[in-house]
Scaffold this motif. Structure first.
Motif, mmCIF file in Angstrom:
data_model
loop_
_atom_site.group_PDB
_atom_site.id
_atom_site.type_symbol
_atom_site.label_atom_id
_atom_site.label_comp_id
_atom_site.label_asym_id
_atom_site.label_seq_id
_atom_site.Cartn_x
_atom_site.Cartn_y
_atom_site.Cartn_z
ATOM 1 N N ARG A 1 -4.283 -2.116 -6.909
ATOM 2 C CA ARG A 1 -4.722 -0.831 -7.439
ATOM 3 C C ARG A 1 -4.705 0.264 -6.392
ATOM 4 O O ARG A 1 -4.878 -0.014 -5.197
ATOM 5 C CB ARG A 1 -6.146 -0.962 -8.010
ATOM 6 C CG ARG A 1 -6.138 -1.305 -9.496
ATOM 7 C CD ARG A 1 -7.542 -1.354 -10.049
ATOM 8 N NE ARG A 1 -8.124 -2.657 -9.906
ATOM 9 C CZ ARG A 1 -9.408 -2.944 -10.056
ATOM 10 N NH1 ARG A 1 -10.268 -1.982 -10.343
ATOM 11 N NH2 ARG A 1 -9.839 -4.162 -9.923
ATOM 12 N N ARG B 1 -6.223 6.820 -2.206
ATOM 13 C CA ARG B 1 -6.743 5.548 -1.729
ATOM 14 C C ARG B 1 -5.908 4.389 -2.252
ATOM 15 O O ARG B 1 -5.476 4.410 -3.404
ATOM 16 C CB ARG B 1 -8.163 5.324 -2.250
ATOM 17 C CG ARG B 1 -9.273 5.879 -1.403
ATOM 18 C CD ARG B 1 -9.349 7.374 -1.348
ATOM 19 N NE ARG B 1 -10.696 7.811 -0.938
ATOM 20 C CZ ARG B 1 -11.004 9.025 -0.574
ATOM 21 N NH1 ARG B 1 -10.084 9.983 -0.519
ATOM 22 N NH2 ARG B 1 -12.252 9.330 -0.235
ATOM 23 N N GLY B 2 -5.765 3.351 -1.427
ATOM 24 C CA GLY B 2 -5.194 2.093 -1.876
ATOM 25 C C GLY B 2 -6.305 1.098 -2.167
ATOM 26 O O GLY B 2 -7.404 1.467 -2.577
ATOM 27 N N SER B 3 -6.017 -0.172 -1.962
ATOM 28 C CA SER B 3 -7.011 -1.233 -2.129
ATOM 29 C C SER B 3 -6.508 -2.455 -1.366
ATOM 30 O O SER B 3 -5.481 -2.384 -0.687
ATOM 31 C CB SER B 3 -7.203 -1.581 -3.604
ATOM 32 O OG SER B 3 -6.048 -2.225 -4.124
ATOM 33 N N HIS B 4 -7.245 -3.553 -1.465
ATOM 34 C CA HIS B 4 -6.739 -4.823 -0.937
ATOM 35 C C HIS B 4 -6.088 -5.631 -2.051
ATOM 36 O O HIS B 4 -5.831 -6.833 -1.885
ATOM 37 C CB HIS B 4 -7.868 -5.602 -0.270
ATOM 38 C CG HIS B 4 -8.294 -5.001 1.046
ATOM 39 N ND1 HIS B 4 -8.903 -3.772 1.154
ATOM 40 C CD2 HIS B 4 -8.162 -5.454 2.315
ATOM 41 C CE1 HIS B 4 -9.151 -3.505 2.428
ATOM 42 N NE2 HIS B 4 -8.713 -4.504 3.156
ATOM 43 N N GLY B 5 -5.845 -4.993 -3.192
ATOM 44 C CA GLY B 5 -5.231 -5.669 -4.323
ATOM 45 C C GLY B 5 -4.109 -4.833 -4.921
ATOM 46 O O GLY B 5 -3.331 -4.212 -4.191
ATOM 47 N N VAL C 1 -11.615 -3.727 -3.746
ATOM 48 C CA VAL C 1 -10.804 -4.342 -4.794
ATOM 49 C C VAL C 1 -9.751 -5.232 -4.143
ATOM 50 O O VAL C 1 -9.053 -4.798 -3.223
ATOM 51 C CB VAL C 1 -10.123 -3.246 -5.647
ATOM 52 C CG1 VAL C 1 -9.026 -3.834 -6.532
ATOM 53 C CG2 VAL C 1 -11.158 -2.508 -6.494
ATOM 54 N N ALA D 1 -5.986 4.706 -6.175
ATOM 55 C CA ALA D 1 -6.827 5.677 -6.883
ATOM 56 C C ALA D 1 -6.738 7.035 -6.212
ATOM 57 O O ALA D 1 -6.433 7.129 -5.015
ATOM 58 C CB ALA D 1 -8.282 5.194 -6.908
ATOM 59 N N TRP E 1 -10.343 0.906 -1.621
ATOM 60 C CA TRP E 1 -9.929 1.319 -0.267
ATOM 61 C C TRP E 1 -9.103 0.177 0.307
ATOM 62 O O TRP E 1 -9.374 -0.997 0.058
ATOM 63 C CB TRP E 1 -11.128 1.670 0.622
ATOM 64 C CG TRP E 1 -12.136 0.592 0.867
ATOM 65 C CD1 TRP E 1 -13.228 0.301 0.107
ATOM 66 C CD2 TRP E 1 -12.160 -0.342 1.963
ATOM 67 N NE1 TRP E 1 -13.918 -0.760 0.642
ATOM 68 C CE2 TRP E 1 -13.292 -1.177 1.781
ATOM 69 C CE3 TRP E 1 -11.337 -0.548 3.075
ATOM 70 C CZ2 TRP E 1 -13.624 -2.198 2.674
ATOM 71 C CZ3 TRP E 1 -11.673 -1.576 3.966
ATOM 72 C CH2 TRP E 1 -12.802 -2.377 3.758
ATOM 73 N N ASP F 1 -6.637 2.890 4.620
ATOM 74 C CA ASP F 1 -7.650 3.927 4.412
ATOM 75 C C ASP F 1 -8.745 3.874 5.474
ATOM 76 O O ASP F 1 -9.794 4.490 5.322
ATOM 77 C CB ASP F 1 -8.256 3.777 3.007
ATOM 78 C CG ASP F 1 -7.206 3.966 1.936
ATOM 79 O OD1 ASP F 1 -6.423 4.926 2.062
ATOM 80 O OD2 ASP F 1 -7.135 3.153 1.003
ATOM 81 N N GLN G 1 0.832 -1.204 0.000
ATOM 82 C CA GLN G 1 0.000 0.000 0.000
ATOM 83 C C GLN G 1 0.866 1.253 0.000
ATOM 84 O O GLN G 1 0.596 2.212 -0.717
ATOM 85 C CB GLN G 1 -0.888 0.007 1.252
ATOM 86 C CG GLN G 1 -1.887 -1.120 1.292
ATOM 87 C CD GLN G 1 -2.895 -1.014 0.177
ATOM 88 O OE1 GLN G 1 -3.545 0.000 0.035
ATOM 89 N NE2 GLN G 1 -3.004 -2.049 -0.632
ATOM 90 N N GLU G 2 1.893 1.218 0.829
ATOM 91 C CA GLU G 2 2.765 2.390 0.945
ATOM 92 C C GLU G 2 3.430 2.690 -0.395
ATOM 93 O O GLU G 2 3.523 3.847 -0.815
ATOM 94 C CB GLU G 2 3.815 2.097 2.024
ATOM 95 C CG GLU G 2 4.670 3.283 2.374
ATOM 96 C CD GLU G 2 5.744 2.909 3.414
ATOM 97 O OE1 GLU G 2 5.820 1.716 3.801
ATOM 98 O OE2 GLU G 2 6.496 3.824 3.802
ATOM 99 N N VAL H 1 -7.290 5.848 -11.680
ATOM 100 C CA VAL H 1 -7.075 4.545 -11.046
ATOM 101 C C VAL H 1 -5.843 3.917 -11.699
ATOM 102 O O VAL H 1 -5.768 3.810 -12.922
ATOM 103 C CB VAL H 1 -8.291 3.611 -11.225
ATOM 104 C CG1 VAL H 1 -8.007 2.239 -10.607
ATOM 105 C CG2 VAL H 1 -9.536 4.229 -10.602
#
Lengths: 120, 120
Positions: A78, A72-76, B40, A80, B113, B117, A4-5, A97
């Motif tokens: 990507r 924003r991050g994600s759990h994958g 995601v 945004a 997210w 986040d 994420q970072e 994105v």
């Protein structure tokens, strides 16, 4: 999958490099075979040379970017961000994105902004 | 392809229906075979019944949504929005991207997210 970072830092670097007029630093965030679709619905641009040219032209037009809210991050793979593009005489509101590969490079960028997201 | 106005109105209806606790109104924005991936990177949910259950649970958890910036369209079949989810004891910052079909229904929703986040 990049952290994420890492992904969030890449998006912040994108903003900072754009505002510093450094198209090479932006294209350096991308994988060699990356694809950008800016805006979504227009023909995509593939490959780092075309991508760098795209940013060179955008920077030459005098555009400056300001984040509207935290990245924003994600759990994958990507991340945004919502931001505003100020160009002399024009303002565009966009949400980009970015999809990353395992090496931490952006492989795809989708820019969401429509004809109604431009103020003149 | 649905109009910009239609897509943006659907996203605003999504926010308003969520805050009104109306999961059926939200699921009514989706096509029967729609897919949501929220967040995601997590397993997607397919089909309107599962989607309505997802929103019923989210609403039951006390979540409320606030836009962080104006909803964005595109030059294609997508619209996007940055917003904050306030849940008792927790705040999540998200960016959702919705893809529409020719009938104006959402066929795909991607919620960006990550673990970073969330504020508690």
């Amino acid at each position: 999958m990049p952290s994420q970072e890492h992904m969030k830092q890449a998006l912040q670097t994108y903003i900072d490099a754009f505002n510093a007029g450094d198209a090479a630093a932006i294209s350096g965030l991308y994988a060699d075979d990356a694809v950008i679709e800016d805006p979504v619905g227009n023909p995509p641009i593939s490959g780092r040379a075309g991508i760098e040219e795209f940013y060179t032209n955008a920077i030459a037009g005098g555009a400056k970017l300001t984040l509207d809210a935290p990245i924003r991050g994600s759990h994958g793979d990507r991340a945004a961000m919502a931001f505003t593009v100020d160009i002399p005489g024009m303002r565009i509101r966009a949400i980009d994105v970015m999809t990353f590969n395992a090496d931490g490079k952006i492989v795809r960028m989708d820019a969401h902004w429509g004809p109604d997201d431009i103020e003149t």
